[in-house]
Structures are given as C-alpha cells and as structure tokens.
Scaffold this active site. Structure first.
Site, PDB file in Angstrom:
ATOM      1  CD  GLU A 146      15.879 -76.823 -16.553  1.00  0.00           C
ATOM      2  OE1 GLU A 146      16.399 -76.041 -16.285  1.00  0.00           O
ATOM      3  OE2 GLU A 146      15.834 -77.963 -16.156  1.00  0.00           O
ATOM      4  CG  ASP A 147      14.053 -81.354 -17.022  1.00  0.00           C
ATOM      5  OD1 ASP A 147      14.882 -81.005 -16.361  1.00  0.00           O
ATOM      6  OD2 ASP A 147      12.751 -81.115 -16.965  1.00  0.00           O
TER       7      ASP A 147
ATOM      8  CG  ASP B 285      18.840 -75.998 -13.755  1.00  0.00           C
ATOM      9  OD1 ASP B 285      19.092 -74.844 -13.695  1.00  0.00           O
ATOM     10  OD2 ASP B 285      17.260 -76.179 -14.180  1.00  0.00           O
ATOM     11  CG  ASP B 286      17.756 -80.990 -15.494  1.00  0.00           C
ATOM     12  OD1 ASP B 286      17.147 -80.436 -14.578  1.00  0.00           O
ATOM     13  OD2 ASP B 286      18.352 -80.364 -16.702  1.00  0.00           O
TER      14      ASP B 286
ATOM     15  CG  ASN C  70      11.553 -81.592  -8.840  1.00  0.00           C
ATOM     16  OD1 ASN C  70      11.335 -81.341  -7.463  1.00  0.00           O
ATOM     17  ND2 ASN C  70      13.142 -80.890  -8.872  1.00  0.00           N
TER      18      ASN C  70
ATOM     19  CE1 TYR D 101      11.297 -75.353 -11.989  1.00  0.00           C
ATOM     20  CE2 TYR D 101      11.215 -74.815  -9.684  1.00  0.00           C
ATOM     21  CZ  TYR D 101      11.975 -74.886 -10.260  1.00  0.00           C
ATOM     22  OH  TYR D 101      13.361 -75.850 -10.716  1.00  0.00           O
TER      23      TYR D 101
ATOM     24  NE  ARG E 294      15.923 -86.078 -15.937  1.00  0.00           N
ATOM     25  CZ  ARG E 294      15.594 -84.503 -15.852  1.00  0.00           C
ATOM     26  NH1 ARG E 294      14.709 -83.967 -15.110  1.00  0.00           N
ATOM     27  NH2 ARG E 294      16.983 -84.018 -15.389  1.00  0.00           N
TER      28      ARG E 294
ATOM     29  CE  LYS F 252      13.701 -75.790 -14.275  1.00  0.00           C
ATOM     30  NZ  LYS F 252      15.073 -76.179 -13.289  1.00  0.00           N
TER      31      LYS F 252
END
Ligand SMILES: NC(=O)C1=CN([C@@H]2O[C@H](COP(=O)(O)OP(=O)(O)OC[C@H]3O[C@@H](n4cnc5c(N)ncnc54)[C@H](O)[C@@H]3O)[C@@H](O)[C@H]2O)C=CC1
Ligand SMILES: CC(=O)C(=O)O
Ligand SMILES: [Mg+2]
Length: 618
Positions: free
Chosen positions: A282-283, A305-306, A467, A140, A193, A211
């Site tokens: 996600e992303d 999630d973000d 991150n 991760y 992203r 994840k």
C-alpha cells in the site's frame, strides 16, 4: 461456474476459526460454526483467556466495557471494577454516538474512534459497520490523511508493527513478537506516497490501520487476524526529519539494492511465520510499487492495492458509465480516455482498461488499445518530443526528463502529438469521453479543459480520483458547473451530491476500498495461494453490474461505501470462483453448502461472545 457449486466440508478457514477458542467470535458465526461441529459447540460459545481483573478490561479484544454479566464479573475478578449496572451494546452505542457527535472536527472524531478501538474493538466495529458511510470518512479517506500528517502529534497507543533500518538481520525473530498466531491479512506501507500527500515516512501507519479496519468492517475479516505494518526505510520529508516529535527513523530513505534487500528480508520474515497470509502493498511510490509487485506476485499471496484494486474499481466505474449512457458494456474500445497521472495508480488503472479492451475482443492488438488512452504526467502529455514547439499551440510545462519514462509508461506515448501538451490542449485535440485523475495534484482538471471536454460529448465521464478531498483534481461542484450538469462524476474521496439548476447531480465514490475487503474475504475463504489479474477483472465486472437501471439513469454507478459488506460478499464470491477455476484454492469443495453461504458464514460480525471465562476454570 462455481456459483451453484457446493462445499464438501466446511472449508478449512472456517474450521480453523472454530478450533480456536481464544478468538472473539460473533454470536451468528458461533452458531453456524457450532452447528457444523457439534463437539465444539460448548467451546465456541465461550471465549477463554488467561487474563484476569484489569487486564481483561484493558484488552480491547476481550473487553465488553459495561456489558460484562454479574457472573462474568465474578469469574474474571472484575466485580467492582466497572459500574454496577450491566449495560448491553445498544446502550453503549447510544452513549458512544452521543459523544462522537460532540466532537467538533473530523480529526477529533478520528482520535475519539481510535480511542474506542483501543479499548473495545467489538463496540468499535459495531459502530463502524452500522454507520459505515459516515465513519469511513473518519477512519479512512479523507480524515485519515490528516491523521497521517499529524500521527506523531496525536500518537497515543501502539498498534501494528514497525520494521526499521535498525532491525536488519532481526526481522525473522521480531515477527514472533506479534501476539496472534493466525494472521490472514497484512497491509504494509513504506509511507513513501501516502494518498496524495507525498512522503510521510512512519506516519503512514494510519493507512494500514484504516485499510484493515475496512477489511474487518467491510469484508468480515476477524480483528485478531489482521496485521498493519510500516517498513520504516527513512523519509525524505524535511519537515518530519526536523521535527523532534517525529517517531520514525531520522535518516533519508534507503534506495536501490539497500531498499529492495530490506523489503526482501521483511517478506521472508513474515512468510516464515505467516506463510498463508494475504499481503497488501500500500502507498509505495512509483516505481518501487511496480518493482515489488513484479518481484513477489508469482511467489507469494500478495497484490498492490494502488495498482490493482484501484484498477478494478476505476474500470468498474467506466463500465458502469457506459451502461449509464445506454451503451453496451463491451464497447469500451469506442471511448477516448485521458488519464492525468502516470504513476502506480494511473498506469495500473490504464493497464486494467487495456486488458479489458483486449478481453472484449473489439481491438486487434494491445497497441490498438493503448491508442485509445492519452496519459499525462506533471509535465503534460506523454507525446512526441520531435514535434516542435508552436505546432499545436501548447504551453511549455517546465523542464522534466522524459528519459525517466519506463516501458510501462512509454506504451501510452503518442507519436502524433507534441510532448508535454497541456491538458486543455490534449482535450481539444482528442475530444475525450472519459477523463481520469490519478495525479495527487489538486485542481489540474481546469475549467478550460472540462468545458472543452463537455463541448464534445453529451455525458462526459469525469473521475478525479486523487485523495484526500483537497488533493482532488476538481470538485464535484466544479465538474457539474462546467459541464452544465451533464457529467457522470466520481471522486476518490467523498463529495456531497450537487444541486445544479434545480437538478440533483449524483456523486459516486471510486475508491479501492470497494474492492480490497471483498478480495481479502475471497482469498481467506478459498485459501488461495496467489492473487491474479483475473480476480481484479472479475471484481470490476461484478461491481459494474451492481446498479439498477434506475440508479444508472439517476447518475449512480454502483453502491456506496455504506453498502460495502454487500459489495464485498459479491466480490468475494467472484474471487473464490476464480481461485477455484485457476486451481489456486486450497480449501476443499464438497456437496451441501453454497459458496455464498460459506462466505456469509465466515464473515465476522461484531457481537459480544456470550461468556468469557478464565482458561481452565468453569
Ligand atoms: N481513488 C482511489 O482508490 C485511489 C486514488 N489514488 C490517488 O492517486 C494519486 C496518485 O497515486 P500514485 O499513482 O500511487 O502516485 P505516484 O506518485 O506513483 O504517481 C503520481 C503521478 O502523478 C503525476 N503528477 C504529479 N503532478 C501532476 C500534475 N500536476 N499534472 C499531471 N500529473 C501529475 C506524476 O508525474 C506521477 O506520474 C494519489 O493522490 C492517490 O491518492 C491512488 C490509489 C487509489
Ligand atoms: C485510496 C488509496 O489507496 C490511495 O489514495 O492511495
Ligand atoms: Mg493507497
């Protein structure tokens, strides 16, 4: 509430697992399941397969490596295909750890771990769970960021599913290519992203894989019931488009109606085969992330999630920081909060803070809550463009089009401060108590800004959450040096604790990984039909209350990733309680077993199934 409530039957999820014989069960889960269903005892102590010989050894969900017993070797036709001595998992772990330690770089470790996952998932997850703090940094963030950038170079073996612009009209058929009938959690990205690394197209696949590995290791979801997905709608990353080894579609990103109808086809296709699976977006880049969330959150069991998990953990961090400062948890409205980053994560986190202020009842309106938060994007403060230059001595921050701000961002616009004010000027004007970084822009927490902040508050809360590590808004060392060791600090990716003038300054990790595995477990166990804001709010409060007084005093806000299974259990209990309270749970309640008991029992724990045999053979 439901904490002390009991279940009327072993809930449907557990029963479903029990009835399936081709799953890879932990011995503990097998025992509890078999106890609840005596007729299934024989069936569940063994795993049956239609495979034979090398196919067994090469199936990562079946393989035990050297641990097959002699009788299994006979039955499965693998006698002579593995070294003669039967070696159990403890010996295998010794060998694996020794080899892992010999890898010289984090990326080498990543490739090593991927290879292990590809040949023996049980051993992979045992190793990961037993070394979660250390190895989460490999599979991760931060190492997964590097692995994404180089995905097309280090690619070895297929994992997950790709749906590309070539597949329009075919997705409903394609979903049947996935080999498992039971899928509980899907993580899907369009790679637009990836962490703070920007558009990485199909290379983003490592994110859903990483994840989901945490769902299994941290949340006890079964490795057979997860599905990583990339929606390859193209990439605008020129480097990848020009790289002959790139594995994704070689065209620019779809957008507008073409993009949304592509995602819609996928959602319908996946729902047609897995109507009950939890989907984690996600992303996805802003504003696609929000638009998709709003389109689907009331229709299917999904979340972003973000936006939402990040909101839960960041809020947990801020609430725990209040406690660490000796303030009551319901005094959030007394904070002055700067958020650097106005995208999915920044807006999501600030919405969670606003929701919490409103729920705490100390502000009269949502507007009053918005007034406690100052938001910056790459141009500077979201402020008033009618205030002339020079009024507040700010530096111009380059051209940008404020007309692009949407109604979610405009809530934070400050009429009394000049638009595009620099961070340092905002800090001087506002005297914040909390600063959050969700910009993906390394180093934007400047020395001047953090020192100015530290002048105005005894314990500045400094959370650079971007991150991976090298995208962080500042390092831990900088934060402690610039605040004379007084900061309450958390970052998105791990940093080591810092020694400042002989004192150990604690580093916390605020990462949505503390939230989503427990959410997935709670949703799977309760079989909730939707994911709600209340679930994230309760998650935040649960995590915020986990540290002891002593830990808070030392600067520890809540448990680290190493304790993820324990955190996930607590989060899952809350999520289940909310699911039942809100009438969304479909697993039945009954007398006799506590919710906690059911959650613990349903968590998969990697141990080899005692006996594997070929379907139909004794
Ligand atoms: N710790 C955690 O659990 C999480 C961390 N993140 C991190 O947050 C970052 C942003 O993620 P998203 O909001 O989804 O991305 P996004 O692309 O939706 O938004 C990024 C925002 O940052 C702003 N920005 C860019 N450069 C800036 C600069 N120099 N100064 C101020 N603002 C700047 C942009 O204007 C935009 O508003 C990423 O680095 C990601 O890794 C995201 C989710 C979870
Ligand atoms: C942690 C995470 O989801 C991100 O950085 O995007
Ligand atoms: Mg993310």
């Amino acid at each position: 509430m439901l904490r002390n409530s009991v279940l009327t039957s072993i809930h449907a999820a557990t029963k479903r697992y029990a009835a399936s014989t081709v799953r890879n069960y932990s011995r503990r889960a097998l025992t509890t399941t078999a106890a609840a269903f005596p007729d299934l005892r024989m069936e569940t102590m063994v795993q049956t397969t239609t495979k034979h010989g090398m196919d067994v050894i090469h199936d990562p969900l079946l393989s035990k490596g050297t641990a097959f017993s002699l009788s299994e070797r006979e039955r499965l036709g693998i006698r002579g295909l593995v070294p003669p001595r039967t070696q159990e998992m403890d010996k295998q772990l010794q060998r694996i750890i020794r080899n892992l330690r010999e890898c010289r770089t984090p990326l080498e470790k990543f490739v090593f771990m991927t290879a292990l996952q590809d040949r023996n998932e049980t051993l992979f997850y045992r190793l990961l769970i037993d070394n979660l703090q250390e190895l989460s940094q490999i599979i991760y963030t931060p190492t997964v960021g590097d692995a994404c950038k180089r995905f097309h170079s280090i690619y070895r073996r297929a994992r997950g599913m790709y749906f590309s612009s070539l597949d329009r009209g075919q997705m409903a058929a394609m979903v049947h290519n996935w080999p498992h009938d039971q899928v509980d959690v899907i993580v899907v990205t369009d790679g637009s992203r990836v962490l703070g690394l920007g558009d990485l197209g199909a290379n983003g696949m490592q994110i859903p894989i990483g994840k989901l590995s945490l769902y299994v290791a941290g949340g006890g979801i079964r490795p057979t019931s997860i599905l990583p997905v990339v929606l390859d709608v193209g990439t605008n990353n020129e480097e990848l488009l020009n790289d002959p080894l790139y594995l994704g579609m070689g065209h620019r990103r779809l957008d507008g109606e073409e993009y949304y109808s592509f995602v819609d086809e996928w959602v319908h296709a996946i729902q047609s085969r897995y109507p009950n699976a939890l989907i984690q977006f996600e992303d996805f880049k802003y504003p696609h992330a929000y638009n998709l969330l709003h389109k689907y959150q009331d229709k299917i069991c999904c979340f972003n999630d973000d936006i939402q998990s990040t909101s839960a953990v960041a809020l947990a961090g801020v609430l725990a920081a209040l406690k660490a400062r000796g303030k009551p948890i319901d005094s959030l409205d007394e904070e002055r909060i700067i958020c650097v980053g106005a995208g999915s994560a920044g807006v999501g986190v600030c919405e969670g803070i606003v929701d919490c202020m409103v729920e705490q009842g100390k502000v009269k309106s949502r507007e009053e809550a918005y007034s406690r938060i100052w938001m910056l994007d790459q141009h500077g403060l979201l402020g008033n463009s009618n205030i002339g230059a020079g009024d507040s001595g700010s530096t111009p921050l380059g051209a940008g089009d404020r007309a692009n701000l949407d109604e979610r961002q405009l809530c934070y616009l400050k009429k009394d401060l000049k638009d595009r004010l620099s961070l340092e000027d905002v800090v001087k004007a506002v005297k914040p108590t909390v600063i959050l970084g969700l910009s993906g822009a390394p180093g934007v927490f400047t020395e001047g800004a953090i020192r100015a902040m530290a002048d105005g508050v005894e314990k500045p809360v400094v959370f650079p959450l971007s991150n991976p590590t090298h995208q962080s808004e500042c390092t831990a060392e900088q934060a402690f040096n610039w605040t004379d060791g007084r900061a309450i600090f958390a970052s998105g990716s791990p940093f080591k604790d810092v020694e400042y003038k002989g004192k150990i300054c604690k580093v916390n990790q605020i990462n949505n990984a503390m939230s989503f595995p427990g959410l997935g477990l709670g949703i799977t166990v309760s079989r909730a039909s939707r994911v709600t804001g209340k679930m994230f709010m309760e998650t935040a409060v649960t995590i915020a209350n986990m540290a002891s007084e002593e830990q808070l005093k030392s600067g520890v806000l809540f448990p680290g990733v190493g304790d993820l299974r324990e955190v996930s259990k607590e989060v899952a209990i809350k999520v289940c309680e909310v699911a039942y309270d809100q009438g969304l749970a479909r697993a039945q309640l009954r007398q006799g077993v506590s919710l906690k008991g059911v959650i613990e029992e349903s968590m998969w724990d990697p141990e080899y199934v005692p006996t594997i045999r070929i379907d139909g053979h004794m």
